[in-house]
Design a protein around this motif. Structure first.
Motif, mmCIF file in Angstrom:
data_model
loop_
_atom_site.group_PDB
_atom_site.id
_atom_site.type_symbol
_atom_site.label_atom_id
_atom_site.label_comp_id
_atom_site.label_asym_id
_atom_site.label_seq_id
_atom_site.Cartn_x
_atom_site.Cartn_y
_atom_site.Cartn_z
ATOM 1 N N THR A 260 0.843 -1.191 0.000
ATOM 2 C CA THR A 260 0.000 0.000 0.000
ATOM 3 C C THR A 260 0.880 1.242 0.000
ATOM 4 O OG1 THR A 260 -1.701 -1.178 1.253
ATOM 5 C CG2 THR A 260 -1.827 1.237 1.192
ATOM 6 N N VAL A 261 0.668 2.110 -1.025
ATOM 7 C CA VAL A 261 1.465 3.331 -1.126
ATOM 8 C C VAL A 261 0.713 4.477 -0.482
ATOM 9 C CG1 VAL A 261 2.575 2.513 -3.235
ATOM 10 C CG2 VAL A 261 0.494 3.876 -3.396
ATOM 11 N N ASP A 262 1.455 5.538 -0.163
ATOM 12 C CA ASP A 262 0.827 6.712 0.436
ATOM 13 C C ASP A 262 0.308 7.642 -0.654
ATOM 14 O OD1 ASP A 262 3.064 7.908 -0.607
ATOM 15 O OD2 ASP A 262 4.092 8.168 1.334
ATOM 16 N N SER A 263 -0.096 8.846 -0.258
ATOM 17 C CA SER A 263 -0.672 9.795 -1.210
ATOM 18 C C SER A 263 0.321 10.261 -2.251
ATOM 19 C CB SER A 263 -1.249 11.005 -0.466
ATOM 20 O OG SER A 263 -0.210 11.645 0.292
ATOM 21 N N LYS A 264 1.608 10.130 -1.951
ATOM 22 C CA LYS A 264 2.638 10.536 -2.903
ATOM 23 C C LYS A 264 3.069 9.373 -3.786
ATOM 24 C CE LYS A 264 4.501 14.154 0.098
ATOM 25 N NZ LYS A 264 5.711 14.674 0.767
ATOM 26 N N GLY A 265 2.460 8.226 -3.588
ATOM 27 C CA GLY A 265 2.809 7.063 -4.389
ATOM 28 C C GLY A 265 4.099 6.401 -3.916
ATOM 29 N N SER A 266 4.450 6.548 -2.595
ATOM 30 C CA SER A 266 5.693 5.983 -2.058
ATOM 31 C C SER A 266 5.378 5.017 -0.935
ATOM 32 C CB SER A 266 6.605 7.099 -1.528
ATOM 33 O OG SER A 266 6.926 8.025 -2.551
ATOM 34 N N VAL A 267 6.302 4.045 -0.750
ATOM 35 C CA VAL A 267 6.170 3.093 0.336
ATOM 36 C C VAL A 267 7.520 2.380 0.552
ATOM 37 C CG1 VAL A 267 5.456 1.158 -1.112
ATOM 38 C CG2 VAL A 267 4.786 1.201 1.300
ATOM 39 N N LYS A 268 7.773 2.037 1.817
ATOM 40 C CA LYS A 268 8.925 1.193 2.168
ATOM 41 C C LYS A 268 8.409 0.161 3.141
ATOM 42 C CE LYS A 268 13.543 1.194 4.228
ATOM 43 N NZ LYS A 268 14.626 2.019 4.854
ATOM 44 N N SER A 269 8.486 -1.113 2.734
ATOM 45 C CA SER A 269 7.859 -2.148 3.544
ATOM 46 C C SER A 269 8.638 -3.449 3.436
ATOM 47 C CB SER A 269 6.412 -2.362 3.065
ATOM 48 O OG SER A 269 5.807 -3.414 3.773
ATOM 49 N N THR A 270 8.635 -4.201 4.534
ATOM 50 C CA THR A 270 9.245 -5.525 4.516
ATOM 51 C C THR A 270 8.232 -6.523 3.992
ATOM 52 O OG1 THR A 270 8.570 -5.944 6.799
ATOM 53 C CG2 THR A 270 10.743 -4.956 6.473
ATOM 54 N N PHE A 271 8.754 -7.632 3.451
ATOM 55 C CA PHE A 271 7.870 -8.655 2.924
ATOM 56 C C PHE A 271 8.497 -10.023 3.139
ATOM 57 C CE2 PHE A 271 10.710 -7.666 -0.564
ATOM 58 C CZ PHE A 271 11.030 -8.906 -1.084
ATOM 59 N N LYS A 272 7.634 -11.017 3.109
ATOM 60 C CA LYS A 272 8.077 -12.402 3.223
ATOM 61 C C LYS A 272 7.120 -13.248 2.376
ATOM 62 C CE LYS A 272 9.363 -15.895 6.658
ATOM 63 N NZ LYS A 272 10.790 -15.903 6.306
#
Length: 305
Positions: A260-272
């Motif tokens: 899920t990105v924010d209003s600016k179209g950015s995101v930093k997230s961990t995944f597995k």
């Protein structure tokens, strides 16, 4: 005319160190004048000394000296008619042998006093700067001896300081080497750790996503990673971005969850991923139904590397 018998008696007493001052002077005069008296006195002294060192010393009675002198004077009177040769061969040697045991303590006492005097002289000598110290045939004063000792001490001090400096230098070099080895070990550990990481940068060929950026850091060892998205267009309210891990050993991409990105179209997230990835991983991003799907249905917007 010289009283031969009297001086022979004095020579015997002298061998036992029992003469009074006047008698000693009289005997010294006879020795100087008469060669035979001088020879007799020397032989008696040597014989008495040899006998003294062969006998275990004993402590004589307090009045022994007086008794010996009285007996010898009595023998001197009785022997007035004996010839000079008999006196030299008999009385002198008999007297020396008879009284050697009793006189041993006098010889030992004299030797002890001589040793004490020598020790005292050695102890006093360094106090007097004018007293020479003999070393290798050369005489040195106390000042020269002190200078010699001081120079030796300074030489030893300098040698010790040099050795300490060498040890300190070795210690510094050892510490530097340890620091280098530690840094190398740390670098190897970091390299090992980084060797388990995979960094992938993805861009889309779809026109609407031409400016979008996607970065994935994948830890193969832990089976997890981090995804970063920038400049992503906003999706419809019933849609979500979904991340996929493409494993060449599997027929279909493995879901890594919704992003899920924010209003600016950015995101930093961990995944597995929902399944273990054993092969060389690749990554993809698609737009799927809200909440994501177990198998990709929408268009893959980004695939790589």
């Amino acid at each position: 005319m010289m009283d031969v018998e009297r001086f022979e008696e004095l020579a015997a007493l002298n061998a036992l160190d029992m003469l009074e001052n006047d008698e000693k002077r009289a005997l010294d005069g006879a020795i100087a004048r008469d060669k035979e008296v001088r020879t007799l006195a020397l032989e008696l002294e040597q014989t008495t000394a040899e006998l003294a060192y062969l006998v275990q010393p004993v402590e004589p009675p307090a009045d022994m000296k007086k008794r010996i002198r009285a007996k010898m004077r009595a023998k001197g009177i009785k022997g007035a008619g004996v010839s000079r040769g008999v006196v030299i061969g008999g009385i002198g040697w008999a007297l020396a042998a008879s009284f050697a045991v009793a006189s041993v303590w006098l010889w030992r006492e004299q030797a002890g006093l001589t040793q004490q005097l020598a020790a005292a002289s050695r102890a006093i000598a360094p106090i007097n700067p004018t007293t020479p110290v003999v070393d290798d045939g050369k005489a040195r004063t106390l000042e020269e001896e002190l200078k010699k000792r001081r120079d030796e001490f300074e030489a030893q001090k300098q040698a010790l300081a040099k050795e300490i400096e060498t040890l300190n230098q070795r210690e510094t070099e050892a510490k530097a080497q340890i620091a280098r080895l530690t840094a190398e070990v740390a670098a190897l550990k970091e390299q090992e750790q980084q060797s388990q990481l995979q960094i992938a940068t993805l861009q889309s060929k779809v026109w609407e996503y031409r400016k979008s950026e996607m970065l994935v850091v994948w830890d193969q060892k832990r089976g997890q990673g981090v995804v970063m998205l920038e400049k992503m267009p906003k999706v419809e309210s019933d849609k979500d971005y979904q991340l996929w891990v493409v494993d060449p050993t599997k027929p279909n991409p493995v879901s890594a969850g919704v992003v899920t990105v924010d209003s600016k179209g950015s995101v930093k997230s961990t995944f597995k991923p929902v399944e273990a990835v054993t092969g060389e991983a690749k990554f993809a991003l698609s737009v799927e139904k809200k909440g994501g799907v177990p198998k990709s249905e929408g268009q893959l917007l980004m695939v790589g590397p």
